[in-house]
Design a protein around this motif. Structure first.
Motif, PDB file in Angstrom:
ATOM      1  N   GLY A  62       8.370  13.617   6.509  1.00 19.50           N
ATOM      2  CA  GLY A  62       7.586  12.403   6.886  1.00 19.50           C
ATOM      3  C   GLY A  62       6.221  12.453   6.273  1.00 19.50           C
ATOM      4  N   CYS A  63       5.278  11.404   6.421  1.00 23.69           N
ATOM      5  CA  CYS A  63       4.278  11.260   5.634  1.00 23.69           C
ATOM      6  C   CYS A  63       3.113  10.339   6.300  1.00 23.69           C
ATOM      7  N   GLY A  64       3.285  10.118   7.940  1.00 22.41           N
ATOM      8  CA  GLY A  64       2.555   9.386   8.513  1.00 22.41           C
ATOM      9  C   GLY A  64       3.029   8.708   9.516  1.00 22.41           C
ATOM     10  N   ASP A  65       2.303   8.451  10.832  1.00 21.33           N
ATOM     11  CA  ASP A  65       2.821   7.814  11.900  1.00 21.33           C
ATOM     12  C   ASP A  65       1.665   6.790  12.561  1.00 21.33           C
ATOM     13  N   HIS A  66       2.045   5.615  12.956  1.00 18.87           N
ATOM     14  CA  HIS A  66       0.987   4.788  13.704  1.00 18.87           C
ATOM     15  C   HIS A  66       1.805   4.081  14.717  1.00 18.87           C
ATOM     16  N   TRP A  67       0.776   3.594  15.414  1.00 22.70           N
ATOM     17  CA  TRP A  67       1.237   2.856  16.896  1.00 22.70           C
ATOM     18  C   TRP A  67       0.416   1.720  16.986  1.00 22.70           C
ATOM     19  N   VAL A  68       1.099   0.668  17.206  1.00 25.44           N
ATOM     20  CA  VAL A  68       0.486  -0.745  17.529  1.00 25.44           C
ATOM     21  C   VAL A  68       0.663  -1.310  18.844  1.00 25.44           C
ATOM     22  N   GLU A  69      -0.210  -2.018  19.504  1.00 22.66           N
ATOM     23  CA  GLU A  69       0.265  -2.317  21.005  1.00 22.66           C
ATOM     24  C   GLU A  69       1.007  -3.509  21.202  1.00 22.66           C
ATOM     25  N   ASP A  70       1.261  -4.274  20.376  1.00 21.01           N
ATOM     26  CA  ASP A  70       2.178  -5.423  20.455  1.00 21.01           C
ATOM     27  C   ASP A  70       2.639  -6.053  19.248  1.00 21.01           C
ATOM     28  N   ARG A  71       3.610  -7.048  19.357  1.00 15.60           N
ATOM     29  CA  ARG A  71       4.108  -8.041  18.119  1.00 15.60           C
ATOM     30  C   ARG A  71       2.967  -8.475  17.032  1.00 15.60           C
ATOM     31  N   SER A  72       1.994  -8.900  17.771  1.00 11.47           N
ATOM     32  CA  SER A  72       1.032  -9.804  16.851  1.00 11.47           C
ATOM     33  C   SER A  72       0.170  -8.518  15.962  1.00 11.47           C
ATOM     34  N   SER A  73       0.255  -7.509  16.704  1.00 10.41           N
ATOM     35  CA  SER A  73      -0.561  -6.348  15.904  1.00 10.41           C
ATOM     36  C   SER A  73       0.539  -5.723  14.787  1.00 10.41           C
ATOM     37  N   LEU A  74       1.970  -5.782  15.019  1.00  8.34           N
ATOM     38  CA  LEU A  74       2.799  -5.315  14.060  1.00  8.34           C
ATOM     39  C   LEU A  74       2.821  -6.154  12.875  1.00  8.34           C
TER      40      LEU A  74
ATOM     41  N   ASP B  24       0.831  -1.219   0.115  1.00 15.79           N
ATOM     42  CA  ASP B  24       0.003   0.010  -0.061  1.00 15.79           C
ATOM     43  C   ASP B  24       0.795   1.231   0.018  1.00 15.79           C
ATOM     44  N   GLU B  25       1.802   1.255   0.568  1.00 16.93           N
ATOM     45  CA  GLU B  25       2.911   2.482   0.776  1.00 16.93           C
ATOM     46  C   GLU B  25       4.118   2.319  -0.121  1.00 16.93           C
ATOM     47  N   ALA B  26       4.072   1.599  -1.072  1.00 16.88           N
ATOM     48  CA  ALA B  26       5.297   1.140  -2.066  1.00 16.88           C
ATOM     49  C   ALA B  26       5.870   2.508  -2.236  1.00 16.88           C
ATOM     50  N   GLY B  27       7.481   2.621  -2.178  1.00 17.21           N
ATOM     51  CA  GLY B  27       8.149   3.819  -2.626  1.00 17.21           C
ATOM     52  C   GLY B  27       8.528   4.632  -1.524  1.00 17.21           C
ATOM     53  N   LYS B  28       7.933   4.366  -0.181  1.00 15.43           N
ATOM     54  CA  LYS B  28       8.382   5.092   0.875  1.00 15.43           C
ATOM     55  C   LYS B  28       9.028   4.673   1.686  1.00 15.43           C
ATOM     56  N   TYR B  29       9.599   5.191   2.796  1.00 18.42           N
ATOM     57  CA  TYR B  29      10.584   4.621   3.906  1.00 18.42           C
ATOM     58  C   TYR B  29       9.691   4.424   5.255  1.00 18.42           C
ATOM     59  N   VAL B  30      10.209   3.293   5.992  1.00 14.20           N
ATOM     60  CA  VAL B  30       9.457   3.123   7.243  1.00 14.20           C
ATOM     61  C   VAL B  30      10.511   2.829   8.133  1.00 14.20           C
ATOM     62  N   ARG B  31      10.224   3.318   9.298  1.00 15.64           N
ATOM     63  CA  ARG B  31      11.122   3.174  10.524  1.00 15.64           C
ATOM     64  C   ARG B  31      10.315   2.469  11.619  1.00 15.64           C
ATOM     65  N   VAL B  32      10.536   1.431  12.083  1.00 16.55           N
ATOM     66  CA  VAL B  32      10.007   0.666  13.302  1.00 16.55           C
ATOM     67  C   VAL B  32      10.711   0.964  14.539  1.00 16.55           C
TER      68      VAL B  32
ATOM     69  N   GLY C 205      -0.979  -4.280   4.983  1.00 14.70           N
ATOM     70  CA  GLY C 205      -0.581  -3.375   3.967  1.00 14.70           C
ATOM     71  C   GLY C 205       0.088  -4.239   2.698  1.00 14.70           C
ATOM     72  N   GLY C 206       0.294  -5.508   2.856  1.00 11.50           N
ATOM     73  CA  GLY C 206       0.891  -6.174   1.809  1.00 11.50           C
ATOM     74  C   GLY C 206       2.367  -5.610   1.646  1.00 11.50           C
ATOM     75  N   TRP C 207       3.024  -5.343   2.758  1.00 11.90           N
ATOM     76  CA  TRP C 207       4.337  -4.521   2.449  1.00 11.90           C
ATOM     77  C   TRP C 207       5.536  -5.593   2.362  1.00 11.90           C
ATOM     78  N   VAL C 208       6.084  -5.540   1.361  1.00 12.49           N
ATOM     79  CA  VAL C 208       7.731  -6.167   1.224  1.00 12.49           C
ATOM     80  C   VAL C 208       8.502  -5.144   1.423  1.00 12.49           C
ATOM     81  N   VAL C 209       9.431  -5.197   2.285  1.00 21.05           N
ATOM     82  CA  VAL C 209      10.482  -4.048   2.583  1.00 21.05           C
ATOM     83  C   VAL C 209      11.980  -4.748   2.403  1.00 21.05           C
ATOM     84  N   ASP C 210      12.594  -3.770   1.851  1.00 18.71           N
ATOM     85  CA  ASP C 210      14.125  -3.964   1.692  1.00 18.71           C
ATOM     86  C   ASP C 210      14.616  -3.400   2.713  1.00 18.71           C
ATOM     87  N   TRP C 211      15.292  -4.134   3.840  1.00 18.31           N
ATOM     88  CA  TRP C 211      15.875  -3.475   5.056  1.00 18.31           C
ATOM     89  C   TRP C 211      17.392  -3.327   4.922  1.00 18.31           C
TER      90      TRP C 211
END
Length: 350
Positions: free
Chosen positions: A232-244, A201-209, A251-257
């Motif tokens: 920046g273009c957004g921030d989210h908070w999730v309560e635990d690892r399963s939510s992450l 969903d957010e292809a082309g953007k950078y993500v920091r966890v 989002g169907g994210w495939v991330v290049d780390w």
């Protein structure tokens, strides 16, 4: 107190990740507070707002009356200035507590952001860290250059509207008190993981966890158009690892780390991706590449690195007035060749 650009860059890094003991000043100023919200949410709000403010300090002209606010978290924009009906309850109550404690009006968003003008001497502090005590108290650590009295109402405002019930301080403390606190229970020790969203969903953007202290750990997820997270273009908070896990899956994210480091290779990759996405201009990229090629990094001896920089340095060449010689197809080809076989993984990372 003037804030040099290099100092602001370091301050922004401390907002994103833990600072090193070897860089600490002899004394730090502290602000103690109790909260009305979960500690992890409070910390995530502080860091997300400061990240935007410091990013503006590094990237925009403060001579302009109106600074760009698109990246400012909505809850903070809604509570700063004329009170919006959309402002969340925790922020509205924090606004009231600030007014009672400081005996002044609320901050306007533009006025608050202008406190981070690098040429202004009004902000008397720089962010250092945040720690937790065993009894649930939260402590903000700031570098005040050894001063025990300095302008800090913009920090108090942020703390109150982010969920603090009361804020006391500042108090000067020796740096060893901070070093002891950061090793205490509940102090975050993890380093954020950063990557580039290759697809989803957010292809082309950078993500920091960033893993935040809680039981179980919660997570702050920041999105940006550039690897330095200045746009920046957004921030989210999730309560635990399963939510992450569910968040990434939804989002169907495939991330290049592979780009989550500070190497020249990572910087080139970031500029190529930003140029391909139209986030930066060819002139900006060209100026950066030319400056980098004049440096003394050992990586400049790498033919692959030098070729990529050479191409970026010519990104601003014109074929005709107002028409660049190299179009999007060229940039996409440069990016594809440079990336090669990147390390592509969805969350969780290894």
């Amino acid at each position: 107190m003037l804030h040099e650009i290099e100092d602001i860059e370091q301050e922004r890094l401390r907002v994103a990740r833990r600072s090193s003991s070897q860089d600490a000043p002899p004394v730090l100023s502290t602000f103690d507070m109790t909260l009305t919200v979960p500690a992890a949410e409070f910390e995530a709000r502080l860091r997300s707002v400061l990240d935007v403010a410091l990013g503006l300090a590094l990237s925009v002209d403060f001579a302009e009356e109106d600074l760009p606010v698109a990246a400012v978290p909505a809850w903070f924009a809604e509570v700063s200035g004329p009170l919006s009906a959309e402002a969340p309850l925790f922020a509205r109550r924090g606004r009231e507590r600030y007014a009672a404690a400081i005996r002044g009006g609320s901050w306007e968003l533009q006025g608050w952001l202008h406190e981070f003008d690098p040429d202004s001497e009004s902000r008397g502090w720089a962010w250092w860290d945040l720690t937790y005590s065993a009894d649930g108290k939260v402590r903000i650590w700031a570098d005040s250059w050894g001063e025990d009295f300095f302008a800090c109402d913009e920090l108090r405002w942020l703390a109150y509207v982010a969920g603090a019930e009361d804020v006391s301080g500042p108090h000067l403390r020796r740096v060893d008190a901070w070093e002891q606190a950061r090793r205490g229970a509940g102090t975050p020790e993890t380093t954020p993981r950063e990557g580039w969203i290759r697809s989803g969903d957010e292809a082309g953007k950078y993500v920091r966890v960033q893993e935040l202290p809680d039981s179980p750990p919660s997570y702050l997820i920041l999105l940006a158009h550039d690897q330095e997270f200045t746009n920046g273009c957004g921030d989210h908070w999730v309560e635990d690892r399963s939510s992450l896990d569910a968040f990434f899956a939804e989002g169907g994210w495939v991330v290049d780390w592979s780009g989550s480091d500070d190497s020249l290779e990572a910087s080139i990759r970031s500029r190529l991706r930003s140029l391909a996405a139209g986030v930066v201009t060819p002139d900006e990229v060209s100026a950066w590449a030319l400056h980098t090629m004049e440096g003394d990094s050992p990586q400049l001896r790498d033919a692959r690195i030098w070729t990529a920089l050479d191409r970026l340095s010519g990104a601003d060449l014109l074929e005709d007035p107002g028409q660049y010689l190299h179009g999007k197809e060229d940039v996409d080809a440069w990016l594809e060749e440079f990336e090669g076989d990147g390390a592509v993984r969805s969350w969780p990372h290894p």
